[in-house]
Scaffold this active site. Structure first.
Site, PDB file in Angstrom:
ATOM      1  N   GLU A 319       0.817  -1.217   0.000  1.00 14.72           N
ATOM      2  CA  GLU A 319       0.000   0.000   0.000  1.00 14.72           C
ATOM      3  C   GLU A 319       0.848   1.264   0.000  1.00 14.72           C
ATOM      4  OE1 GLU A 319      -2.743  -0.120   3.289  1.00 14.72           O
ATOM      5  OE2 GLU A 319      -3.894  -1.756   2.416  1.00 14.72           O
ATOM      6  N   GLU A 407      -6.198  -7.416  -0.499  1.00 11.61           N
ATOM      7  CA  GLU A 407      -6.396  -7.297   0.951  1.00 11.61           C
ATOM      8  C   GLU A 407      -7.697  -6.566   1.215  1.00 11.61           C
ATOM      9  OE1 GLU A 407      -3.083  -5.727   3.561  1.00 11.61           O
ATOM     10  OE2 GLU A 407      -4.737  -4.536   4.383  1.00 11.61           O
TER      11      GLU A 407
HETATM   12  C1  IDC Z   1      -2.379  -3.840  10.536  1.00 17.33           C
HETATM   13  C2  IDC Z   1      -2.547  -4.998  11.485  1.00 17.33           C
HETATM   14  C3  IDC Z   1      -2.124  -4.589  12.858  1.00 17.33           C
HETATM   15  C4  IDC Z   1      -0.699  -4.070  12.813  1.00 17.33           C
HETATM   16  C5  IDC Z   1      -0.596  -2.935  11.804  1.00 17.33           C
HETATM   17  C6  IDC Z   1       0.825  -2.451  11.652  1.00 17.33           C
HETATM   18  O1  IDC Z   1      -3.885  -5.439  11.443  1.00 17.33           O
HETATM   19  O2  IDC Z   1      -2.209  -5.688  13.747  1.00 17.33           O
HETATM   20  O3  IDC Z   1      -0.330  -3.616  14.081  1.00 17.33           O
HETATM   21  O4  IDC Z   1      -1.054  -3.376  10.547  1.00 17.33           O
HETATM   22  O5  IDC Z   1       0.836  -1.142  11.243  1.00 17.33           O
HETATM   23  C7  IDC Z   1      -3.776  -2.174   5.948  1.00 17.33           C
HETATM   24  C8  IDC Z   1      -2.427  -2.783   5.911  1.00 17.33           C
HETATM   25  C9  IDC Z   1      -2.236  -3.810   6.999  1.00 17.33           C
HETATM   26  C10 IDC Z   1      -2.913  -3.361   8.270  1.00 17.33           C
HETATM   27  C11 IDC Z   1      -4.419  -3.294   8.009  1.00 17.33           C
HETATM   28  C12 IDC Z   1      -5.245  -2.917   9.232  1.00 17.33           C
HETATM   29  O6  IDC Z   1      -2.106  -3.332   4.665  1.00 17.33           O
HETATM   30  O7  IDC Z   1      -0.861  -3.983   7.202  1.00 17.33           O
HETATM   31  O8  IDC Z   1      -2.662  -4.316   9.258  1.00 17.33           O
HETATM   32  N1  IDC Z   1      -4.662  -2.359   6.932  1.00 17.33           N
HETATM   33  O9  IDC Z   1      -4.885  -1.646   9.693  1.00 17.33           O
HETATM   34  N2  IDC Z   1      -4.284  -1.348   5.074  1.00 17.33           N
HETATM   35  C13 IDC Z   1      -5.503  -0.961   5.494  1.00 17.33           C
HETATM   36  C14 IDC Z   1      -5.770  -1.598   6.680  1.00 17.33           C
END
Ligand code: IDC
Length: 482
Positions: A319, A407
């Site tokens: 992303e 995702e």
């Molecule tokens: C989130 C995980 C969380 C972790 C975080 C790190 O759910 O446990 O602490 O990342 O920064 C994304 C991302 C994905 C995110 C997820 C939810 O690709 O890495 O995971 N998210 O926030 N994009 C939108 C949402």
């Protein structure tokens, strides 16, 4: 021998927490807040022993708990790996646990659950747990010295790494299960806006993404993937390798270990005839250009390794965000695609789009030319993103852009908070209608609503109904029911 000793000490720690400390808390503190600690998982990786625990704080009284904190005092060094629903800090030998904000107050009869993963290389045992609970203006101390008891605790706790023997019942659905997803579809290609199978018919891959393999490597195991394939109908696994977050590939993580977890994951998926996405999970790095040289070296190696396989998909930047422009992403993508294509002419390659892989409409105005087999990613979280975002996807499709949802979740974009099944259902019918593949975030038992497993789930495969979170149950049914 040494390592075994270290493991025993660490296991003792969990015994102290679960068995000795908490039931023995001073009466005053116990009446202010009931606390229970549970070890939900232990595993070894790269010479470290990991311990994952959940803690439940319960207010049994008719007063509000207005604040609280806990400190675990260790006799030796531990490393904090990750934690949720609280703030954690390690100072010298102390693991300090503070409220996350929203769970600072605990209403009468209310409770909250939090959890963390710690690791230790050598010996580690807990000496004491201390803490403070505030009931309005009154302060209650929690304090227990357990150091002396270590010698007298002869019993070895029965805490086994949970690798669940996992019987794998055949799915009850009527679909043809005698063939693996790969046997059914063969090599995938991109035709127009569609992902198609080797016969040229559009396919909608339904996948599950791991959480970061740096945080939850225990869920990268063959039986877990088999469970998802056979009990849910999942065809594709996405292996998320963070580049910048905690011990990421480009932020001090052990590259060989990360690659081992990743390539093990590819092997399991391959043996099970599933498709597998190698995800270069940029996030806080913002721009993929930040680690372009590393990305090229990494994808060069991966594409050389997997050039003869038909089931590997490359996602070259999760992303892009922080204002990274499409032209910056495009320049990065062209360079990495060139590297991959030097080894593999066919594999499908997924390219992230601006604004956390949401601006597919921007990419559609100016797509990458000169290469086949490229798709563009769109990500959404249903409790945050609705109709307006489906419009963006429609616009992109209308301009001929092949879109892949590598995702998504039905939680809020934070990965936590409310889940919105209704909006989730709208998204799924939209994706099915447009024959867009989708991969759900995330296969872990982290205490957040985008985890497919509850934090109380101690299995790493063979998941039972009661192990699944609200999102987990919802997605299992989505996949199962076609
Ligand atoms: C989130 C995980 C969380 C972790 C975080 C790190 O759910 O446990 O602490 O990342 O920064 C994304 C991302 C994905 C995110 C997820 C939810 O690709 O890495 O995971 N998210 O926030 N994009 C939108 C949402």
């Amino acid at each position: 021998m040494k390592q075994h000793h270290g493991l025993r000490r660490l296991l003792l720690l969990t015994l102290f927490l679960a068995v000795l400390i908490l039931p023995a808390l001073p009466a005053r503190a116990a009446s202010a807040m009931k606390t229970s600690f549970r070890t939900v998982n232990t595993w070894k990786q790269g010479g470290d022993t990991y311990v994952q625990m959940t803690v439940t704080l319960r207010n049994p009284k008719s007063v509000k708990i207005t604040n609280w904190n806990l400190t675990l005092n260790m006799d030796r060094k531990i490393t904090f790996v990750s934690g949720w629903n609280a703030k954690y800090s390690v100072s010298a030998r102390k693991l300090k646990v503070r409220p996350a904000g929203y769970n600072k107050k605990i209403l009468p009869g209310g409770s909250c659950e939090l959890g963390f993963i710690i690791k230790a290389r050598g010996k580690a045992a807990c000496k004491t747990v201390s803490g403070t609970v505030w009931n309005g203006k009154k302060k209650h101390k929690i304090s227990k010295n357990v150091g002396k008891k270590t010698g007298t605790t002869a019993a070895e706790p029965e805490i086994k790494p949970t690798s669940a023997p996992a019987p794998t019942p055949k799915p009850s659905g009527s679909s043809d299960t005698s063939k693996t997803p790969l046997q059914k579809n063969g090599r995938l290609k991109v035709k127009g806006t569609y992902l198609v199978n080797e016969k040229g018919s559009p396919v909608v891959l339904k996948g599950v993404s791991t959480h970061g393999i740096n945080w939850f490597p225990q869920f990268v195991n063959k039986e877990a993937f088999r469970t998802l394939r056979d009990q849910w109908g999942v065809q594709c696994i996405r292996l998320a390798m963070y580049t910048e977050e905690y011990n990421g590939y480009c932020s001090g993580g052990n590259r060989e270990e990360l690659k081992k977890t990743l390539t093990d994951g590819v092997r399991y998926a391959t043996e099970l005839g599933m498709y597998v996405i190698i995800d270069w999970h940029i996030l806080s790095d913002g721009s993929p250009a930040a680690h372009q040289a590393d990305a090229k070296t990494f994808f060069k190696e991966m594409s050389a390794k997997y050039k003869n396989q038909k089931n590997v998909i490359y996602e070259i930047c999760n992303e892009p965000n922080g204002g990274t422009s499409w032209s910056t992403i495009k320049a990065y993508a062209r360079s990495v695609i060139k590297t991959i294509r030097a080894n593999d002419k066919n594999a499908v390659i997924l390219v992230g789009t601006p604004n956390w892989s949401q601006d597919v409409d921007t990419a559609a105005d100016n797509p990458i030319t000169g290469y086949q087999g490229i798709m563009y990613t769109f990500h959404f979280y249903a409790a945050t993103h609705g109709e307006d975002y489906r419009k963006k996807v429609e616009t992109a499709l209308g301009k001929g852009l092949p879109v892949f949802v590598s995702e998504f979740g039905i939680s809020e974009a934070s990965g936590n908070g409310a889940v919105d099944k209704q909006e989730g259902n709208r998204w799924i019918s939209f994706l099915n209608k447009n024959k867009i593949s989708y991969v759900c975030w995330n296969l872990s038992n982290k205490g957040e609503s985008s985890s497919l497993l509850k934090s109380s789930c101690t299995r790493t495969s063979g998941f039972a109904d009661g192990d699944l979170s609200a999102e987990g149950k919802w997605y299992r049914d989505v996949v199962k029911n076609g």
